[in-house]
Design a protein around this motif. Structure first.
Motif, PDB file in Angstrom:
ATOM      1  N   TRP A 179       9.614  15.273   2.193  1.00  0.00           N
ATOM      2  CA  TRP A 179       9.715  13.879   2.584  1.00  0.00           C
ATOM      3  C   TRP A 179       8.872  13.029   1.646  1.00  0.00           C
ATOM      4  O   TRP A 179       7.709  13.347   1.410  1.00  0.00           O
ATOM      5  N   ASN A 180       9.467  11.986   1.113  1.00  0.00           N
ATOM      6  CA  ASN A 180       8.758  11.076   0.220  1.00  0.00           C
ATOM      7  C   ASN A 180       8.816   9.666   0.781  1.00  0.00           C
ATOM      8  O   ASN A 180       9.835   9.254   1.331  1.00  0.00           O
ATOM      9  N   TYR A 181       7.728   8.957   0.614  1.00  0.00           N
ATOM     10  CA  TYR A 181       7.657   7.577   1.075  1.00  0.00           C
ATOM     11  C   TYR A 181       7.730   6.636  -0.125  1.00  0.00           C
ATOM     12  O   TYR A 181       7.275   6.956  -1.211  1.00  0.00           O
ATOM     13  N   ASN A 182       8.273   5.454   0.130  1.00  0.00           N
ATOM     14  CA  ASN A 182       8.306   4.402  -0.885  1.00  0.00           C
ATOM     15  C   ASN A 182       9.065   4.822  -2.144  1.00  0.00           C
ATOM     16  O   ASN A 182       8.643   4.522  -3.251  1.00  0.00           O
ATOM     17  N   THR A 183      10.168   5.523  -1.959  1.00  0.00           N
ATOM     18  CA  THR A 183      10.988   5.908  -3.103  1.00  0.00           C
ATOM     19  C   THR A 183      12.425   5.472  -2.857  1.00  0.00           C
ATOM     20  O   THR A 183      12.834   5.251  -1.720  1.00  0.00           O
ATOM     21  N   GLY A 184      13.157   5.328  -3.899  1.00  0.00           N
ATOM     22  CA  GLY A 184      14.562   4.972  -3.789  1.00  0.00           C
ATOM     23  C   GLY A 184      14.913   3.816  -4.713  1.00  0.00           C
ATOM     24  O   GLY A 184      14.047   3.060  -5.145  1.00  0.00           O
ATOM     25  N   LYS A 185      16.201   3.699  -4.995  1.00  0.00           N
ATOM     26  CA  LYS A 185      16.684   2.688  -5.936  1.00  0.00           C
ATOM     27  C   LYS A 185      16.490   1.271  -5.430  1.00  0.00           C
ATOM     28  O   LYS A 185      16.359   0.344  -6.215  1.00  0.00           O
ATOM     29  N   THR A 186      16.500   1.071  -4.124  1.00  0.00           N
ATOM     30  CA  THR A 186      16.465  -0.290  -3.581  1.00  0.00           C
ATOM     31  C   THR A 186      15.054  -0.784  -3.277  1.00  0.00           C
ATOM     32  O   THR A 186      14.876  -1.933  -2.888  1.00  0.00           O
ATOM     33  N   ILE A 187      14.049   0.070  -3.417  1.00  0.00           N
ATOM     34  CA  ILE A 187      12.667  -0.336  -3.123  1.00  0.00           C
ATOM     35  C   ILE A 187      12.071  -0.991  -4.353  1.00  0.00           C
ATOM     36  O   ILE A 187      12.188  -0.487  -5.464  1.00  0.00           O
ATOM     37  N   PHE A 188      11.434  -2.111  -4.151  1.00  0.00           N
ATOM     38  CA  PHE A 188      10.790  -2.795  -5.269  1.00  0.00           C
ATOM     39  C   PHE A 188       9.505  -3.450  -4.800  1.00  0.00           C
ATOM     40  O   PHE A 188       9.255  -3.608  -3.613  1.00  0.00           O
ATOM     41  N   GLU A 189       8.689  -3.809  -5.773  1.00  0.00           N
ATOM     42  CA  GLU A 189       7.393  -4.418  -5.492  1.00  0.00           C
ATOM     43  C   GLU A 189       7.572  -5.932  -5.380  1.00  0.00           C
ATOM     44  O   GLU A 189       7.951  -6.598  -6.336  1.00  0.00           O
ATOM     45  N   ILE A 190       7.293  -6.465  -4.207  1.00  0.00           N
ATOM     46  CA  ILE A 190       7.411  -7.911  -3.955  1.00  0.00           C
ATOM     47  C   ILE A 190       6.240  -8.654  -4.592  1.00  0.00           C
ATOM     48  O   ILE A 190       6.395  -9.693  -5.206  1.00  0.00           O
ATOM     49  N   GLU A 191       5.059  -8.092  -4.393  1.00  0.00           N
ATOM     50  CA  GLU A 191       3.833  -8.597  -5.022  1.00  0.00           C
ATOM     51  C   GLU A 191       2.942  -7.388  -5.186  1.00  0.00           C
ATOM     52  O   GLU A 191       3.243  -6.316  -4.666  1.00  0.00           O
ATOM     53  N   PRO A 192       1.854  -7.486  -5.932  1.00  0.00           N
ATOM     54  CA  PRO A 192       1.034  -6.297  -6.194  1.00  0.00           C
ATOM     55  C   PRO A 192       0.681  -5.523  -4.913  1.00  0.00           C
ATOM     56  O   PRO A 192       0.110  -6.077  -3.974  1.00  0.00           O
ATOM     57  N   GLY A 193       1.100  -4.266  -4.899  1.00  0.00           N
ATOM     58  CA  GLY A 193       0.789  -3.384  -3.779  1.00  0.00           C
ATOM     59  C   GLY A 193       1.683  -3.559  -2.561  1.00  0.00           C
ATOM     60  O   GLY A 193       1.516  -2.860  -1.575  1.00  0.00           O
ATOM     61  N   GLN A 194       2.641  -4.461  -2.586  1.00  0.00           N
ATOM     62  CA  GLN A 194       3.536  -4.682  -1.450  1.00  0.00           C
ATOM     63  C   GLN A 194       4.953  -4.284  -1.850  1.00  0.00           C
ATOM     64  O   GLN A 194       5.602  -4.953  -2.652  1.00  0.00           O
TER      65      GLN A 194
ATOM     66  N   GLY B  52       9.164   4.129   3.797  1.00  0.00           N
ATOM     67  CA  GLY B  52       8.587   3.037   3.020  1.00  0.00           C
ATOM     68  C   GLY B  52       7.070   2.988   3.009  1.00  0.00           C
ATOM     69  O   GLY B  52       6.371   3.969   3.255  1.00  0.00           O
ATOM     70  N   GLN B  53       6.578   1.793   2.722  1.00  0.00           N
ATOM     71  CA  GLN B  53       5.138   1.574   2.629  1.00  0.00           C
ATOM     72  C   GLN B  53       4.452   1.823   3.978  1.00  0.00           C
ATOM     73  O   GLN B  53       3.384   2.436   4.032  1.00  0.00           O
ATOM     74  N   LEU B  54       5.066   1.357   5.064  1.00  0.00           N
ATOM     75  CA  LEU B  54       4.459   1.558   6.380  1.00  0.00           C
ATOM     76  C   LEU B  54       4.420   3.041   6.748  1.00  0.00           C
ATOM     77  O   LEU B  54       3.467   3.508   7.376  1.00  0.00           O
ATOM     78  N   GLY B  55       5.446   3.782   6.350  1.00  0.00           N
ATOM     79  CA  GLY B  55       5.432   5.224   6.572  1.00  0.00           C
ATOM     80  C   GLY B  55       4.365   5.914   5.752  1.00  0.00           C
ATOM     81  O   GLY B  55       3.704   6.845   6.212  1.00  0.00           O
TER      82      GLY B  55
ATOM     83  N   TRP C 277      20.385 -11.272   5.894  1.00  0.00           N
ATOM     84  CA  TRP C 277      19.578 -10.346   5.115  1.00  0.00           C
ATOM     85  C   TRP C 277      18.138 -10.349   5.622  1.00  0.00           C
ATOM     86  O   TRP C 277      17.596 -11.397   5.952  1.00  0.00           O
ATOM     87  N   TYR C 278      17.547  -9.149   5.682  1.00  0.00           N
ATOM     88  CA  TYR C 278      16.188  -8.984   6.175  1.00  0.00           C
ATOM     89  C   TYR C 278      15.382  -8.164   5.177  1.00  0.00           C
ATOM     90  O   TYR C 278      15.929  -7.344   4.447  1.00  0.00           O
ATOM     91  N   PHE C 279      14.071  -8.365   5.200  1.00  0.00           N
ATOM     92  CA  PHE C 279      13.157  -7.601   4.362  1.00  0.00           C
ATOM     93  C   PHE C 279      12.372  -6.652   5.254  1.00  0.00           C
ATOM     94  O   PHE C 279      11.963  -7.011   6.361  1.00  0.00           O
ATOM     95  N   THR C 280      12.170  -5.436   4.787  1.00  0.00           N
ATOM     96  CA  THR C 280      11.354  -4.483   5.531  1.00  0.00           C
ATOM     97  C   THR C 280      10.471  -3.698   4.576  1.00  0.00           C
ATOM     98  O   THR C 280      10.805  -3.513   3.407  1.00  0.00           O
ATOM     99  N   GLN C 281       9.356  -3.259   5.101  1.00  0.00           N
ATOM    100  CA  GLN C 281       8.468  -2.355   4.372  1.00  0.00           C
ATOM    101  C   GLN C 281       8.532  -0.959   4.970  1.00  0.00           C
ATOM    102  O   GLN C 281       7.678  -0.129   4.706  1.00  0.00           O
TER     103      GLN C 281
END
Length: 149
Positions: free
Chosen positions: A90-105, A72-75, A117-121
């Motif tokens: 290896w790719n970071y911040n990719t995948g069907k379930t990843i989305f932008e919560i707010e600009p740049g996050q 993800g973003q932290l990686g 349910w939990y949120f993670t970056q």
């Protein structure tokens, strides 16, 4: 026969030491979440031929690669700091379930074992296996001297 037995013993001893080192590295890198990863590390015999022996240090937890390389973003912000092993992409911040919560996050939700349910970056890279290999390289000569006397 004696030489081959010592070659086998050398490889086995290094692999067993590698298991211990990897477990210590997991703890040192703060990568103990449920205990599954640390308990999944073991050796596997890969075979031998005249003058050679192969033992593998295996981390067969389903999330071992995610810990090693980060996610993800932290990686992406703290990526794997070493050259990737041959054949690994290896790719970071990719995948069907990843989305932008707010600009740049960016991140994703997942359901925990508790049903909530939990949120993670994601998480930063914690290269426990690479660091294990580097430490093992420092032990080869000393271990060979002990085994071969």
């Amino acid at each position: 026969n004696t030489f081959q037995q010592k070659v086998d013993l050398l490889a086995k001893t290094l692999a067993e030491n590698g298991v211990d080192i990897a477990r210590v590295n997991i703890a040192k890198l703060d990568a103990i979440f449920t205990g599954e990863l640390i308990s999944s590390i073991h050796t596997t015999y890969g075979g031998s031929t005249k003058g050679t022996a192969v033992f593998y240090i295996v981390a067969d937890s389903k999330h071992a690669a995610f810990v090693e390389f980060g996610t993800g973003q932290l990686g992406k912000e703290a990526p794997y700091p070493y050259p990737l092993p041959e054949g690994v992409e290896w790719n970071y911040n990719t995948g069907k379930t990843i989305f932008e919560i707010e600009p740049g996050q960016y991140g994703w939700f997942y359901q925990g074992d508790d049903g909530k349910w939990y949120f993670t970056q994601g998480m930063p890279s914690r290269p426990f296996m690479y660091e294990t290999s580097m430490e093992l390289m420092q032990l080869v000569v000393r271990t060979a001297k002990e085994v071969f006397k």
